[in-house]
Design an enzyme around this catalytic site. Sequence first.
Site, short mmCIF file in Angstrom:
data_model
loop_
_atom_site.label_atom_id
_atom_site.label_comp_id
_atom_site.label_asym_id
_atom_site.label_seq_id
_atom_site.Cartn_x
_atom_site.Cartn_y
_atom_site.Cartn_z
N SER A 211 0.83 -1.20 0.00
CA SER A 211 0.00 0.00 0.00
C SER A 211 0.88 1.27 0.00
CB SER A 211 -0.95 -0.05 1.20
OG SER A 211 -1.90 0.97 1.13
N ASP A 428 -8.59 -3.41 -7.01
CA ASP A 428 -8.12 -2.89 -5.72
C ASP A 428 -8.63 -1.46 -5.58
OD1 ASP A 428 -6.60 -1.69 -3.66
OD2 ASP A 428 -4.86 -2.91 -4.08
N HIS A 457 -6.99 -5.57 -1.46
CA HIS A 457 -5.91 -4.58 -1.40
C HIS A 457 -4.69 -5.21 -0.75
CE1 HIS A 457 -3.71 -0.93 -0.87
NE2 HIS A 457 -3.88 -0.89 0.45
#
Length: 528
Positions: A211, A428, A457
Amino acid sequence: MRKHLAVALTAGMLAGIPALTGSAGADVAPDFDPAPIRWEECRDERLRHAGAECGFLRVPLDYTEPNGRMISLAVSRIEHTSPERDYQGVMVVNPGGPGGSGRKLSLLGDSVPDGAGADYDWIGFDPRGVGASEPALSCDADHFSPPRSAYVPFREGVERIRLRRAADYAAACERAAPELLEHLRTTDTVQDLESLREALGRERINYYGFSYGTYIGQVYATKHPRRLRRLVMDGVVDPGEVWYRSNLKQDLAFDRVFGVYTDWIAEHDSVYHLGDTGDEVRRRYYERLAELGRHPAGGVLGPAEWTDVFLPAGYGRHGWENIAEAFSALVHRGDPEPALKLYEAANGPGDNGYAMYLATECTDAEWPRLWSTWRADHWRAFAKAPFETWGNAWYNAPCRTWPVPAGERVRVDGDAVDSALLVNQEFDAATPYSGALEARERFPESALVGVSSGVTHSGSLGGNACVDDRIAAYLAEGTLPERKAGRRADVTCEPLPAPRPESGTARRETRSQRQPDVLRAALRNARR
């Protein structure tokens, strides 16, 4: 996702690597020499049980003043278990956020298939201002206490209340730690990462980012490309849209995954009884949202809390059953308790993660100062994506009045990086797929593993053999999939199957079929 700005270091300059740029835009002399970390037994029970060592890295608050105030970064280490001849150096891991604690991610080595993680020392750390690092930023620990006003400003006064609340939070952060706020940009964390490399005594590091952690990796790769050996980035931030525009793009992506999720609930109408079409389930969701605006359930569960209960569904399929059960309980029994428990679990105690999210993203790059710009952009997005748009707007609204000026956005350039493996699922929501395609263009020696129609994600090391085996091959041998022509993935994998609540399959999944608990928890906490 939000970031911050920083400066450069000693060994990088000596090796002919460009120095970083400080907040004022001037090159910084590389005259800070970090002390080695003093490793001790970890206080955290899980780390201690796994044989990890813990310590603190001392770094300057401001790298332009290396003899000034110092801060401490909490670090953990699990050393390699392979023979010395197979040792491949340190693997530094970050779970994102900004604001996510990564200390426990030194435990990830065992989760890499085929024992490929055993060749590395796995290094977890809490970035400056986060978790066990000292000082840790907190501005208003009760900021998310329910009930709160609605997200969508349909009713008169909602916008005014929300703007005041956002400005109050920004002011509280200025009161809490004015000096610290000046030095919480992504580039500050990147400078700390370079200090960590030096303190560990390594010429090069390996890095695994999830991320927002992928953006740390991108900026580190831009500033210190010759200090990177292998680079894995899962859930890839678009380096060209940091951060205002990336959040608007997230709104559309979350709405799409919300549609996928409500379609899934409809497929299991025999379990949840919320409608046998996605349209019917979504109608029930928004009816309940409006009702909670008039009468919060239990006097606590209002429309903002209701939206937040469903938001984790946008990050992936884990937990879909729990949210659907809470939805059904409220609709059919008028019972808000399951939803309230999910809200509390999603938000957790304190505001360190949120404070650090803002402190980084608000100062990494400019945000619009005129509320008229925000209003027009978010109503436009809301017309297409009503699920999360205004919730996201208010989450970021303190950036409009943030007390620290934003730095200049880093121009990410991966031309000098030897290799990188990128992973992204097609749907995502937090890091839309277009960001991975953009990063692939900027890292010409990279390869992208895409997951077709995947909604999770940062889902690597989660039991998808098509993805995880590529990661293992890259860590073991440096092997990347062959790069294909065009703006596309180099390997396309199928997603893991959706949960099947009527058979209980999802509740009985084995450890090898799911993401490690420590990683899932780190990613969840990074989202708070």
